[in-house]
Design an enzyme around this catalytic site. Structure first.
Site, PDB file in Angstrom:
ATOM      1  N   ALA A  54     -31.189 -19.507  -8.465  1.00 55.06           N
ATOM      2  CA  ALA A  54     -32.177 -18.555  -7.961  1.00 55.06           C
ATOM      3  C   ALA A  54     -31.921 -18.089  -6.513  1.00 55.06           C
ATOM      4  O   ALA A  54     -31.880 -16.876  -6.253  1.00 55.06           O
ATOM      5  CB  ALA A  54     -33.577 -19.159  -8.118  1.00 55.06           C
ATOM      6  N   ASP A 243     -36.509 -21.800 -11.056  1.00 55.07           N
ATOM      7  CA  ASP A 243     -36.314 -20.355 -10.933  1.00 55.07           C
ATOM      8  C   ASP A 243     -37.598 -19.625 -10.590  1.00 55.07           C
ATOM      9  O   ASP A 243     -37.565 -18.526 -10.038  1.00 55.07           O
ATOM     10  CB  ASP A 243     -35.713 -19.793 -12.224  1.00 55.07           C
ATOM     11  CG  ASP A 243     -34.242 -20.129 -12.285  1.00 55.07           C
ATOM     12  OD1 ASP A 243     -33.911 -21.296 -12.573  1.00 55.07           O
ATOM     13  OD2 ASP A 243     -33.421 -19.239 -11.975  1.00 55.07           O
TER      14      ASP A 243
END
Ligand code: MRU
Length: 351
Positions: A54, A243
């Site tokens: 991420a 994420d």
């Protein structure tokens, strides 16, 4: 640079109008840096996981947004904004789950709007500065995650991790790996168990590789071996990245993470999620609001195999992420502190 770490996996080569990425799809066989100059190449690199994780996705997108307008001939700020917005939208379509992608692109847009009355050349310089700041801040945030995470861990512990939330997925240190790296420097002597992480093998190809490069004790296990290593008392804590964290603490991470959390609860092992605040999305009330990416069936049936290992035309379901219920998470480690139940209040207080 600290010898423990590899060269940055994402950086700007401003002289050549290029984004330089460590191509993570080639690891561990080959350590190759690629140079990308156009938005299509950057979009594909994110979509195909040449850059992944991420925070690294967010950093790459920020550089991509800058490069996308760097050579614009726009006469003023409004005209530059008109060119910027399609670049932003295009890059935002590369992957759906990691909120850092949208967070970084929104931040770039905010900076452009804040500078809009200045000459285009100065606005572009501000965009470059913003992208570099996003990268620099991520390094500092990850280091702080490591310091905070280390307060939860004891010397000699076995730590199980899933996917790769490592230095190559961030500006440096990683998120879940940050306490592992800091602990390594300070003689914590952790024993890390890395889930291989089917279907894309981020644990085997990336986590095992980067920890070995740093001289950290790592043992690779297949995903279906997590239960036995926990039962045998080899694991004292699970550390994972994420994420997107919803406002209530539900956390999306690589597919298989929620299963590990269920096992950890069964065996009474703490399960820690490492989340920079750039990964916390208060606009998602719960994990139900998080879009889960679905990827190509070939990743399940063929990729990494010498030949196809599933019947032709078999139906395949290939979700790339799952959501771990907040109730299974012992604590969420952020740069502002460690959040515990109830997460809704704890997370909100960090903003
Ligand atoms: O599909 P990927 O490899 O991008 O998935 C990455 C993860 O699930 C990571 O754990 C997460 O992005 C955190 S990276 C610090």
């Amino acid at each position: 640079m600290n010898k423990m770490f590899l060269e940055p996996s994402v950086r700007l080569d401003d002289d050549n109008d290029a984004l330089i990425l460590l191509d993570q799809t080639l690891l561990p066989a080959e350590k190759r840096f690629i140079s990308l100059t156009d938005r299509k190449g950057i979009w594909e690199a994110i979509c195909r996981l040449k850059v992944r994780g991420a925070p690294a996705i967010g950093i790459a997108a920020a550089y991509g947004a800058y490069l996308g307008v760097k050579n614009s001939r726009a006469a003023d700020g409004e005209a530059l904004l008109k060119e910027f917005l399609p670049v932003k939208d295009y890059l935002a379509g590369s992957r759906p789950t990691a909120v850092n992608l949208f967070w970084a692109l929104d931040r770039m847009e905010r900076r452009l709007r804040a500078e809009i009355m200045r000459p285009p050349g100065e606005i572009k310089a501000a965009l470059r500065e913003e992208a570099e700041t996003i990268r620099d801040e991520d390094e500092e945030v990850c280091r702080t995650l490591g310091e905070n995470g280390l307060t939860l861990l004891e010397k000699g512990w076995g730590l199980l991790t899933h996917c790769n939330a490592g230095t190559i997925a961030t500006a440096r240190y990683g998120t879940a790996t940050a306490p592992i790296y800091l602990g390594h420097q300070r003689g914590y002597d952790f024993k890390v168990y890395a889930d291989e992480t089917r279907p894309l093998l981020q644990g085997a190809r990336l986590t095992a590789w980067e920890l070995m490069e740093a001289g950290i004790d790592v043992t690779l296990i297949c995903d279906n071996m997590a239960s036995i290593v926990m039962k045998q008392g080899k694991v004292q804590a699970v550390v994972v990245g994420c994420d997107r964290v919803a406002a209530n603490g539900d956390s999306a991470n690589k597919i298989g993470t929620s299963g590990v959390a269920i096992l950890a609860k069964h065996y009474g092992i703490p399960f820690y999620v490492f989340a920079p605040l750039s990964t916390v999305d208060l606009s998602c009330a719960t994990g139900e609001d998080i879009v889960i990416e679905e990827r190509n069936p070939e990743e399940v049936t063929e990729m990494w195999y010498a030949g196809r290992m599933a019947p032709a035309d078999v139906k395949v379901y290939n979700p790339a992420f799952d959501v771990t219920d907040a109730g299974l998470i012992t604590a969420i480690v952020t740069e502002k502190g460690i959040a515990r139940h109830p997460y809704t209040e704890a997370l909100k207080a960090f903003f």
